[in-house]
Design a protein around this motif. Sequence first.
Motif, PDB file in Angstrom:
ATOM      1  N   LEU A   1       0.821  -1.212   0.000  1.00 12.80           N
ATOM      2  CA  LEU A   1       0.000   0.000   0.000  1.00 12.80           C
ATOM      3  C   LEU A   1       0.858   1.267   0.000  1.00 12.80           C
ATOM      4  CD1 LEU A   1      -2.812  -1.035   2.497  1.00 12.80           C
ATOM      5  CD2 LEU A   1      -3.052  -0.648   0.038  1.00 12.80           C
ATOM      6  N   SER A   2       2.052   1.172   0.612  1.00 13.65           N
ATOM      7  CA  SER A   2       2.945   2.334   0.615  1.00 13.65           C
ATOM      8  C   SER A   2       3.452   2.650  -0.780  1.00 13.65           C
ATOM      9  CB  SER A   2       4.143   2.084   1.537  1.00 13.65           C
ATOM     10  OG  SER A   2       5.059   1.166   0.957  1.00 13.65           O
TER      11      SER A   2
ATOM     12  N   SER B   1      -0.435   3.523  -2.768  1.00 15.27           N
ATOM     13  CA  SER B   1      -1.224   4.619  -2.188  1.00 15.27           C
ATOM     14  C   SER B   1      -0.489   5.228  -1.002  1.00 15.27           C
ATOM     15  CB  SER B   1      -2.594   4.101  -1.753  1.00 15.27           C
ATOM     16  OG  SER B   1      -3.403   5.147  -1.248  1.00 15.27           O
TER      17      SER B   1
ATOM     18  N   ASN C   1       0.092   8.309  -0.026  1.00 15.52           N
ATOM     19  CA  ASN C   1      -0.537   9.445   0.645  1.00 15.52           C
ATOM     20  C   ASN C   1      -2.023   9.235   0.892  1.00 15.52           C
ATOM     21  OD1 ASN C   1       1.871  11.034   0.660  1.00 15.52           O
ATOM     22  ND2 ASN C   1       1.562  11.408  -1.525  1.00 15.52           N
ATOM     23  N   GLY C   2      -2.485   8.015   0.640  1.00 16.57           N
ATOM     24  CA  GLY C   2      -3.890   7.709   0.837  1.00 16.57           C
ATOM     25  C   GLY C   2      -4.081   6.687   1.940  1.00 16.57           C
ATOM     26  N   VAL C   3      -4.289   5.437   1.542  1.00 15.41           N
ATOM     27  CA  VAL C   3      -4.574   4.373   2.512  1.00 15.41           C
ATOM     28  C   VAL C   3      -3.409   4.171   3.462  1.00 15.41           C
ATOM     29  CG1 VAL C   3      -5.147   1.938   2.780  1.00 15.41           C
ATOM     30  CG2 VAL C   3      -6.109   3.234   0.874  1.00 15.41           C
TER      31      VAL C   3
ATOM     32  N   LEU D   1      -1.015   6.213   4.412  1.00 17.39           N
ATOM     33  CA  LEU D   1      -0.879   7.325   5.345  1.00 17.39           C
ATOM     34  C   LEU D   1      -1.906   7.224   6.465  1.00 17.39           C
ATOM     35  CD1 LEU D   1       0.454   9.992   6.121  1.00 17.39           C
ATOM     36  CD2 LEU D   1      -1.179  11.167   4.631  1.00 17.39           C
ATOM     37  N   PHE D   2      -3.133   6.834   6.109  1.00 16.98           N
ATOM     38  CA  PHE D   2      -4.162   6.665   7.139  1.00 16.98           C
ATOM     39  C   PHE D   2      -3.770   5.546   8.107  1.00 16.98           C
ATOM     40  CE2 PHE D   2      -7.839   4.400   8.806  1.00 16.98           C
ATOM     41  CZ  PHE D   2      -8.506   5.428   9.466  1.00 16.98           C
TER      42      PHE D   2
ATOM     43  N   ASN E   1      -1.071   6.854  10.411  1.00 16.23           N
ATOM     44  CA  ASN E   1      -1.651   7.795  11.369  1.00 16.23           C
ATOM     45  C   ASN E   1      -2.489   7.084  12.422  1.00 16.23           C
ATOM     46  OD1 ASN E   1      -0.551  10.155  10.350  1.00 16.23           O
ATOM     47  ND2 ASN E   1      -2.255  10.560   8.972  1.00 16.23           N
TER      48      ASN E   1
END
Length: 475
Positions: free
Chosen positions: A355-356, A359, A361-363, A365-366, A369
């Motif tokens: 995923l990194s 995506s 800055n999307g999935v 990153l979530f 966080n």
Amino acid sequence: MIDHATTPPEAAANRKLGTGLKQRHVTMISLGGIIGAGLFVGSSAAISTIGPATPVTYALAGLLVLLVMRMIGELAVSHPGVGSFTDFVRIGLGDLGGFVSGWLYAYFWLIVVAIEAIAGAAILQRWIPGPMWVIALALTVIMVGINCFSVKSYGEAEFWFASIKVAAIIAFIALGASYMFGWGRHDLSIGTNLMGDGGFAPFGIAAIVAGIPTVIFAICGAEIATIAAAESDEPAKSVAAMTKSVIVRVMLFYVLSMSVIVCIVPWRSIVPGESPFVAAMDVMNIPGAADILTIVVAVAVLSCMNSGIFVCSRVVFRLAEKHDAPHAMCVTTSKGVPRRAIIASGLVAYAAVGLSVVSPNGVFLFLVNASGAVMLLVYGLVAAAQLRLRLGYTKEEQDALPLKMWLFPGLTIFTIVAILAILVAMGLDAALRPQLVATLVATAALFVVYLARRTTDHRQSKSDSTTHPEEEEVR
């Protein structure tokens, strides 16, 4: 609910973890648990936002971790045989607490493994040509393989990883102290570095406290030893010994190393994302400082991945024992290794690596966080469980405890309040707010999953209880 009657006999027989870890393994696991890439590289961000007072922030965060570890020590000796410290939350706060704390903790380490795999791949690309995702996959496969062989292989690997990290920190502190007290020819002015550029706390006292949420995640990891101790010869003794020495490790590894750095290097010259250890070694004119630190960070990454896969698989194993994870996850090999849980942990962690790439800055990153405030929530649940359990003891039971939380209940309540205050501070900080929100969303999702599962189990149980015998025969 899971129908245990349909469980294959061989699966039911192999549901016990091994006991291949020795005291030296548990000791080094506890030492290495708090030394990661966050110390060697991530500490630069803390110094740049706090200034020379950074060691104070680390000391305050270390104090909070020390108090939680002391509670875990008390719970471990009063409830021997509990395999995961998150199960103390289950004992004290019920199944919901155990479900949420267990999955939050497992999730935290899955993300850590993914992040460390990415960091390790970036380091190794200096010597190994190839795409990041391929190198990250190779690292993950190697660490999964070590864990799958036996618990002793994990312990032995972590023993040497931790030994290298500990030796590197001690050597750095010794060299730094020697330099500060006159070794080599230099014009070092410790007073100027500490007080000459904006003072000891250039951003004020508030910045010292506000930095705690950032640095506490670098310090957490000592609790790994409480899980590893369950697979040692003397679990309660190992946990008690570990919790008593937490403050020594925090003081030595974090507070002293940060003190050496801010005394030697002007704090404004430290660049976030670049190792302050390299900056200090450059000031001391140590040849090959960058290469030395790169090797140490690579070892720290491998150590973190090794322990992350281990602890995640064990927590999932314990969740499966309580029917909060697929039953297959609590099946072990003849050596007492939960191989399925280990492989599943590795696969999920590597999926996060994927995923990194697709995506970032999307999935991804979530997901990152969402792990930001997890340890604070888990530590808070541990403190609440310890408070509730201890208040339920008789005076005779409290007097008989071989290891007690200090100044109970005052310090336990203080810990809970401090954790809540840090969470509030995260919510007020624009930079940290996304982490808190994402963590709370993930926690709420776990609550929904738990309640949905309980509702389904209740309906199934009710349906089974109203089934007529003749209908059962037809089915």
